[in-house]
Design a protein around this motif. Structure first.
Motif, mmCIF file in Angstrom:
data_model
loop_
_atom_site.group_PDB
_atom_site.id
_atom_site.type_symbol
_atom_site.label_atom_id
_atom_site.label_comp_id
_atom_site.label_asym_id
_atom_site.label_seq_id
_atom_site.Cartn_x
_atom_site.Cartn_y
_atom_site.Cartn_z
ATOM 1 N N THR A 247 -4.586 -19.142 27.273
ATOM 2 C CA THR A 247 -3.547 -19.300 26.256
ATOM 3 C C THR A 247 -2.904 -17.964 25.946
ATOM 4 O O THR A 247 -3.575 -16.950 25.809
ATOM 5 C CB THR A 247 -4.142 -19.877 24.970
ATOM 6 O OG1 THR A 247 -4.715 -21.132 25.280
ATOM 7 C CG2 THR A 247 -3.072 -20.048 23.917
ATOM 8 N N HIS B 25 1.369 -24.520 18.353
ATOM 9 C CA HIS B 25 0.677 -24.719 19.614
ATOM 10 C C HIS B 25 1.038 -26.081 20.207
ATOM 11 O O HIS B 25 1.158 -27.074 19.504
ATOM 12 C CB HIS B 25 -0.840 -24.673 19.398
ATOM 13 C CG HIS B 25 -1.388 -23.289 19.270
ATOM 14 N ND1 HIS B 25 -1.526 -22.431 20.341
ATOM 15 C CD2 HIS B 25 -1.845 -22.611 18.190
ATOM 16 C CE1 HIS B 25 -2.045 -21.288 19.929
ATOM 17 N NE2 HIS B 25 -2.242 -21.367 18.626
ATOM 18 N N ASP C 91 -1.347 -25.216 26.014
ATOM 19 C CA ASP C 91 -1.410 -23.774 26.251
ATOM 20 C C ASP C 91 -0.089 -23.081 25.962
ATOM 21 O O ASP C 91 0.042 -21.869 26.174
ATOM 22 C CB ASP C 91 -1.822 -23.494 27.705
ATOM 23 C CG ASP C 91 -3.280 -23.812 27.975
ATOM 24 O OD1 ASP C 91 -4.045 -23.889 26.995
ATOM 25 O OD2 ASP C 91 -3.640 -23.997 29.151
#
Length: 313
Positions: free
Chosen positions: A2, A75, A78
């Protein structure tokens, strides 16, 4: 892996054009009928205070303006989703760009631009890893300009925005004092004593206001971009700016619909100024550039004619 994302927002405020949103700059203190001391950002009802409204103490607080838009990252697996949240009651255009990036890419590619509806949110870009096998990081910059770049100004005859029979122009189109940049080139400074009623020159919606600034001077670095003002967006996307109002001189609220001839404030002497006056301009967004445009105005004794003193120079 990430991406580790960090975001920061740059607010550009030049002259009296891309002015930011104001935060409350007064705190009210009062004692209720049960003897409890309260503090708030708005005055209480008179019947809630021991001794009535005269016993409410106003505490001035120096407050810096807030941003027109907020950059919000969320978010999504990823990736990061970069949203622009518009805090104004009128449209804004934003530009999102990397100030630093390592192994990340934007979709669409950055810099990316978007128009955000009044008090709306828009997904500007998805930020993801260019090579998922390796880590990455980034920093973002979000620039904002009020107005919709697709606005198409219509010919309109504006009303004189001040009370009184005599029109005194302190500085006109292209004035050498402070009307040389695009945002203010076609502005007019009307001389007026502090406290002169200011009226809407055209129907519209109150988009931005600031009313708690109490300083004035000739230091551009210190006072440029700071003044009490009202920005009104019109139905064709143009925006009228009424600036240098006195402290507490804004009489309308953000989001309020106003009609031509309705009082919206009181003139003053705040911000970058050499004396009391009303700064009036009609502006449009031209693809992340705030630009003033010529306008026609009907005064107390007929059509007002403003000469561009910089023409031919």
């Amino acid at each position: 892996m990430t991406c580790a994302g960090r975001a920061w927002l740059l607010l550009a405020a030049l002259a009296v054009a891309a002015l930011p949103v104001a935060r409350a700059a007064k705190v009210y203190r009062w004692v209720d009928r049960q003897g409890v001391v309260h503090y708030g950002d708005s005055a209480p009802a008179a019947n809630a205070v021991v001794g009535g409204s005269s016993r409410v103490k106003v505490i001035p607080v120096q407050a810096e303006p807030g941003a027109m838009v907020a950059l919000r990252l969320e978010h999504d697996g990823d990736d990061y989703l970069a949203y622009a949240d518009n805090r104004l009651a009128g449209p804004v255009q934003v530009r999102l760009s990397f100030t630093r990036s390592r192994n990340v890419v934007g979709d669409p590619l950055l810099p990316a631009r978007a128009t955000v509806d009044p008090r709306g949110s828009t997904l500007v870009a998805r930020i993801g890893s260019a090579d998922p096998a390796n880590g990455g990081d980034f920093e973002l910059r979000l620039d904002a300009v009020p107005g919709d770049p697709s606005a198409r100004p219509r010919d309109f005859e504006y009303a004189y925005p001040l009370q009184g029979g005599d029109v005194q122009v302190a500085q006109g189109f292209g004035g050498g004092w402070s009307h040389q940049d695009e945002q203010n080139h076609y502005a007019v400074d009307f001389a007026a004593p502090i406290g002169t009623p200011v009226f809407a020159a055209r129907d519209g919606t109150v988009m931005q206001v600031e009313s708690d600034f109490d300083k004035a001077g000739l230091n551009l670095e210190k006072y440029g971009g700071r003044a009490n003002y009202v920005r009104i967006v019109h139905d064709d996307g143009t925006m009228a700016l009424y600036a240098h109002l006195r402290e507490g001189g804004v009489l309308v609220r953000v989001g309020q619909r106003v009609e031509k001839g309705q009082q919206i404030g009181l003139s003053g002497n705040t911000g970058f100024t050499s004396g009391p006056h009303l700064h009036f301009a009609v502006q449009v967004n031209r693809d992340m550039r705030l630009v003033s445009i010529p306008f026609r105005m009907f005064g107390p004794r007929g059509i007002l004619r403003f000469t561009d003193v910089s023409a031919g120079h």
